[in-house]
Design a protein around this motif. Sequence first.
Motif, short mmCIF file in Angstrom:
data_model
loop_
_atom_site.label_atom_id
_atom_site.label_comp_id
_atom_site.label_asym_id
_atom_site.label_seq_id
_atom_site.Cartn_x
_atom_site.Cartn_y
_atom_site.Cartn_z
N ALA A 38 0.82 -1.21 0.00
CA ALA A 38 0.00 0.00 0.00
C ALA A 38 0.86 1.26 0.00
O ALA A 38 0.45 2.31 -0.51
N PHE A 39 2.06 1.13 0.55
CA PHE A 39 2.94 2.30 0.65
C PHE A 39 3.56 2.63 -0.72
O PHE A 39 3.39 3.75 -1.23
N ARG A 127 -3.79 12.44 11.09
CA ARG A 127 -2.34 12.36 11.23
C ARG A 127 -1.79 11.15 10.48
O ARG A 127 -0.74 11.20 9.86
N TYR A 128 -2.54 10.06 10.52
CA TYR A 128 -2.11 8.86 9.82
C TYR A 128 -2.10 9.09 8.30
O TYR A 128 -1.11 8.81 7.62
N GLU A 130 -2.08 11.85 6.51
CA GLU A 130 -1.07 12.82 6.09
C GLU A 130 0.33 12.24 6.26
O GLU A 130 1.22 12.49 5.44
N GLY A 131 0.52 11.45 7.30
CA GLY A 131 1.82 10.82 7.53
C GLY A 131 2.20 9.88 6.40
O GLY A 131 3.31 9.95 5.86
N VAL A 132 1.27 9.02 6.01
CA VAL A 132 1.56 8.07 4.92
C VAL A 132 1.84 8.84 3.62
O VAL A 132 2.80 8.54 2.90
N ASN A 134 2.94 11.92 3.25
CA ASN A 134 4.23 12.62 3.34
C ASN A 134 5.40 11.66 3.20
O ASN A 134 6.41 12.00 2.58
N LEU A 135 5.29 10.47 3.78
CA LEU A 135 6.37 9.49 3.63
C LEU A 135 6.43 8.95 2.20
O LEU A 135 7.52 8.70 1.68
N ASP A 138 8.40 11.30 0.29
CA ASP A 138 9.84 11.07 0.51
C ASP A 138 10.34 9.92 -0.35
O ASP A 138 11.43 9.98 -0.92
#
Lengths: 343, 343
Positions: A38-39, A127-128, A130-132, A134-135, A138
């Motif tokens: 999924a990432f 937060r989850y 947006e965190g995924v 944002n990573l 990267d």
Amino acid sequence: MSDDDVLTRSLDDVQRRIDTVLTQESARWTAVDPRCAAFVDTVTAITTAKGKLLRPRFCLLGHLAAGGDPGEAQAVDAAAALELLHSFALLRDDVLDDSPLRRGAVTAHERHAKDHRARLLRGEPRRYGEGVANLAADLAHVYADRLTRTLPAAARAVWDETRVEVTVGQYLDIAVAAEGVADPELSRWIAVCKSGRYTIHRPLQLGAALAGRPDLADVFEGYGLPLGEAFQLRDDLIDAFGDSEDTGKPTGLDFDRFKMSYLLSLAVRRDERIRELAAAPAGPEGAARMRELLVVTGVADEVEQRIAHLVDQARRAVADAPLVPRWRTELTELTTRVAYRDR
Amino acid sequence: MSDDDVLTRSLDDVQRRIDTVLTQESARWTAVDPRCAAFVDTVTAITTAKGKLLRPRFCLLGHLAAGGDPGEAQAVDAAAALELLHSFALLRDDVLDDSPLRRGAVTAHERHAKDHRARLLRGEPRRYGEGVANLAADLAHVYADRLTRTLPAAARAVWDETRVEVTVGQYLDIAVAAEGVADPELSRWIAVCKSGRYTIHRPLQLGAALAGRPDLADVFEGYGLPLGEAFQLRDDLIDAFGDSEDTGKPTGLDFDRFKMSYLLSLAVRRDERIRELAAAPAGPEGAARMRELLVVTGVADEVEQRIAHLVDQARRAVADAPLVPRWRTELTELTTRVAYRDR
């Protein structure tokens, strides 16, 4: 093989290069843990969505117009890197702007937040999500950069400068939006930094550097900066007047996000009513009113005239430059497609 | 010049290299717009805060132990790049974890959100603060990467792999925390990926690659992985039992953030009460109760034993390796400082 085929084929190579990287990486990390699918797919989804491959196209054109060999592997790598860098910028931007749609699909941070809710996971969905996202940005950034590993020093320098400019441009964009400053010169500079240089000027310069023609930097700056500005103004007009169905993203969003777009920064200087409306966003009704004001005040027309002027400037910059004639023609024709696109 | 001076002097060079990059970039962008000062300073603040320069130290030691020339510019560049990459990871991590403190100071996203409120800016303070911190992380990432531009291909490959590993590790960390999965093997893998490899193994390998000794990759993996695991377990213990005053960051935060730390993943397997408490964080009281349970169940002791075992393993990995004796001794002694630090 006709000249058209040369470019189309190279763009296909770019797409294949990107697909190979993402497929390999997805397989490799999914073997470590299935959650990684999924990432990596978050990068794949935004990269293979119906994008225009505009940055790869300019990179390849810069390379060809400078006399580079068609299909040269380094040019394909650099073009693929630019597209992945664009994925990085889009993923980050959508979080910064809290944008719900991109290229007709739900944005990555929204999708992962929704997934968090649906699966009743722990912690805060926002937060989850947006965190995924944002990573994943990267990850796209590192994959992009990895593709530039074999480029010569002159090309790497252009690449590094592009990345710094985009980042500083994004920062100034949110800083100016937060302040609500209407400074057309600054907004223009941000537009040039965030999208003009990064979409047109730097990709062309990168292609030229790979063809061993750093002397063309000035020519491509003379072409890329005005065309980049026209590109951004068109983008602002599409946001203001476009149809969400066509653009694949919500329109009128700049007005609602206090975004001091280049268009808006020009407009608030012209009319008190626009200034007031920009200072207090009022949802869809406010957006409709803003559209009306942009028309009746003549700002929309004036911006169209500026776009026409910028296109002319870009065309003149390459008219007598020492470029391969076939690709000079392509660059000239492309100005219209970039400045007068509808999505 | 004594051997101690060699390392100290190189670390000073690293600090100077970083300072020069950030000072130049701050001046350059502040000339474009004064708002950029606060942006570049966000990177400077976290980079020059009382850090331990652990990654640069391991990179320089890997280089020296492999027979590299003291003070070699490429080793200094690579070490500086690792420290800026660490700034990138910290800025990103603090947003992911919504951590209020870092190295004794308010975290970047909190500081910028506070600034947003104080200046009555437009939009949402949280989105603004996190946006600025995330973009500052990107800036640190690009500056880090720019320093690796002149490294040979073998070293660049290590560098690129490090960045991918850190990013995947960060993703799995938040994914596992959200699921509340207690899988010690997976938590161990994440710890190795996110901090073990990136703090010790990869910096050493990078240094060795610069000294033209890729053959030492196995030795440094044999040293770096167990010591990295010990490093992470100590980190978890400090979070659990440390004093916020000493550590410069809030303690007990892992418990409150559903973080399935390596320590916690071992503990929930051991005791039903720990499992229940980990599933429903209960603020400071819950943290106190968790500390108590970690002690009475013997988990804390067991982890201390594991750390001692890992330190021993790391020491044995370098005992007979073909390294410069003076720097082998330094590597051996460093295991204690890494595994038994108090902040």
